[in-house]
Motif scaffolding. Structure first.
Motif, short mmCIF file in Angstrom:
data_model
loop_
_atom_site.label_atom_id
_atom_site.label_comp_id
_atom_site.label_asym_id
_atom_site.label_seq_id
_atom_site.Cartn_x
_atom_site.Cartn_y
_atom_site.Cartn_z
N THR A 184 0.81 -1.22 0.00
CA THR A 184 0.00 0.00 0.00
C THR A 184 0.85 1.27 0.00
OG1 THR A 184 -0.16 0.02 2.40
CG2 THR A 184 -1.91 -1.11 1.20
N THR A 205 -6.62 -4.67 2.39
CA THR A 205 -7.34 -4.20 1.20
C THR A 205 -7.25 -5.20 0.05
OG1 THR A 205 -5.39 -2.93 0.56
CG2 THR A 205 -7.12 -1.74 1.73
N PHE A 206 -6.20 -6.04 0.03
CA PHE A 206 -6.10 -7.05 -1.03
C PHE A 206 -6.87 -8.31 -0.67
CE2 PHE A 206 -1.89 -4.78 -1.20
CZ PHE A 206 -2.24 -3.98 -2.27
N GLU A 209 -11.53 -8.44 -1.06
CA GLU A 209 -12.31 -8.95 -2.19
C GLU A 209 -11.57 -10.04 -2.95
OE1 GLU A 209 -13.59 -5.62 -4.59
OE2 GLU A 209 -14.26 -4.55 -2.81
N ILE A 210 -10.69 -10.73 -2.24
CA ILE A 210 -9.82 -11.70 -2.92
C ILE A 210 -10.61 -12.81 -3.61
CG2 ILE A 210 -9.41 -13.26 -0.94
CD1 ILE A 210 -6.42 -13.25 -1.81
N ASN A 213 -12.60 -10.57 -6.72
CA ASN A 213 -11.86 -9.64 -7.57
C ASN A 213 -10.54 -10.28 -8.03
OD1 ASN A 213 -10.14 -7.56 -8.50
ND2 ASN A 213 -11.33 -6.03 -7.40
N LYS A 215 -8.15 -9.15 -9.71
CA LYS A 215 -6.95 -8.31 -9.56
C LYS A 215 -6.38 -8.42 -8.15
CE LYS A 215 -7.96 -4.95 -13.13
NZ LYS A 215 -8.29 -3.56 -13.46
N ASP A 216 -7.26 -8.38 -7.15
CA ASP A 216 -6.79 -8.54 -5.77
C ASP A 216 -6.12 -9.89 -5.60
OD1 ASP A 216 -7.50 -6.08 -4.66
OD2 ASP A 216 -9.58 -6.69 -4.45
N CYS A 217 -6.72 -10.90 -6.20
CA CYS A 217 -6.18 -12.25 -6.10
C CYS A 217 -4.79 -12.31 -6.74
CB CYS A 217 -7.13 -13.24 -6.75
SG CYS A 217 -6.66 -14.94 -6.48
#
Ligand code: C2E
Ligand code: MG
Ligand code: MG
Ligand code: MG
Length: 276
Positions: A184, A205-206, A209-210, A213, A215-217
């Motif tokens: 971050t 924050t990652f 929504e892992i 989402n 992208k987070d994953c």
């Protein structure tokens, strides 16, 4: 009309500003008394091994039992503590408190629980941090390798000419170093090459929504792989569901911390948890 509206807006702004400053000054004064009045308390949140699900570590999280406002989390006061310099004495208190408490839990259980303590940017740049840590280890009797200091990227990179030698001196004491809220900060990855880091904490924050989402994953996966390649440990923060834990486990994340497993708890409740 516009003029009137403008004036009203200004008045409103000025009043709320006034209130804000009043509140802040009040908090500042309250904070000055808090340490000597014994209003601080350390809560502990367990960190779990992803495979065995055993508790392997605990993070010390500061709480302020305010005389009228109730139990406050650092979000309400840490910035004021920083700007007044009070964070130095508060931070030293947390460190000593946490090391002594965990030493006691280690002795009662025979388990070498690790204790993670957050360091603020100003604690980290003070010249006597090394002495403070050395003294705290000695007085608490805690094994250095069971103490992990959590530092954010931003704090670590404030003044690298100062911080690199400090990090190496801390490492020489035998303590572990973790980067908190990893991913971050506004930093390059090159410091991972030069800094003696042990652990990356994947920011909440990652994790949030892992599951949904991609992208987070992908980011979490990249952090885990990066850590593996550099032989660092990974801890995911803010794990709130079993689905999140499943994804993180598949990615190879080593440890979990979050409400799904346990909230931060006061000493009495954590003592019970550790007995089971
Ligand atoms: P942090 O070090 O990143 O600590 C994790 C924060 O996430 C804690 O908030 C914890 O209660 C919260 N958390 C844990 N699991 C979950 C979850 O599953 N979901 C969600 N939404 N949150 C979760 P807390 O205790 O309010 O502390 C906030 C921040 O204040 C900490 O973030 C740390 O930067 C700072 N802090 C806490 N204690 C100290 C201290 O003793 N000294 C200093 N300098 N900073 C501290
Ligand atoms: Mg932390
Ligand atoms: Mg964190
Ligand atoms: Mg965080």
């Amino acid at each position: 009309h516009a003029k009137e509206k403008g004036r009203n807006n200004y008045q409103f702004f000025s009043e709320s500003m006034d209130n804000y400053l009043k509140l802040r000054l009040e908090m500042e004064n309250d904070l000055r008394a808090a340490l000597s009045d014994d209003q601080f308390e350390v809560y502990y949140q367990p960190q779990y091994d992803a495979e065995s699900m055993a508790i392997v570590g605990l993070e010390a999280l500061l709480r302020w039992r305010h005389p009228t406002k109730g139990l406050l989390t650092p979000g309400y006061f840490i910035e004021i503590a920083e700007s007044t310099g009070l964070i130095l004495s508060i931070g030293n208190w947390v460190l000593m408190q946490a090391c002594c408490q965990v030493r006691q839990w280690q002795q009662e259980s025979g388990c070498a629980y690790r204790i993670a303590v957050n360091l603020s940017a100003s604690q980290f740049t003070q010249s006597y941090l090394l002495e403070t840590v050395r003294k705290t280890l000695k007085e608490s009797g805690l094994l250095p390798e069971t103490l992990e200091l959590e530092i954010t990227e931003t704090a670590m990179l404030k003044d690298t000419a100062e911080t690199i030698p400090l990090l190496f001196s801390l490492k020489k004491l035998g303590v572990r170093l973790a980067i908190d809220d990893f991913g971050t900060g506004y930093s390059s990855l090159s410091y991972l090459k030069n800094f003696p880091i042990d652990t990356l904490k994947i920011d909440r924050t990652f994790v949030e929504e892992i599951v949904t989402n991609s992208k987070d994953c992908a980011i979490a996966q990249t952090i885990v792989q990066l850590a593996d390649n550099l032989q660092l440990c990974t801890i995911a923060e803010g794990v709130e569901t079993s689905e999140q834990a499943d994804v993180l486990r598949k990615l190879g994340c080593a440890e979990f911390q979050g409400f799904y497993f346990s909230h931060p708890l006061p000493v009495s409740q954590l003592s019970l948890l550790l007995k089971h």
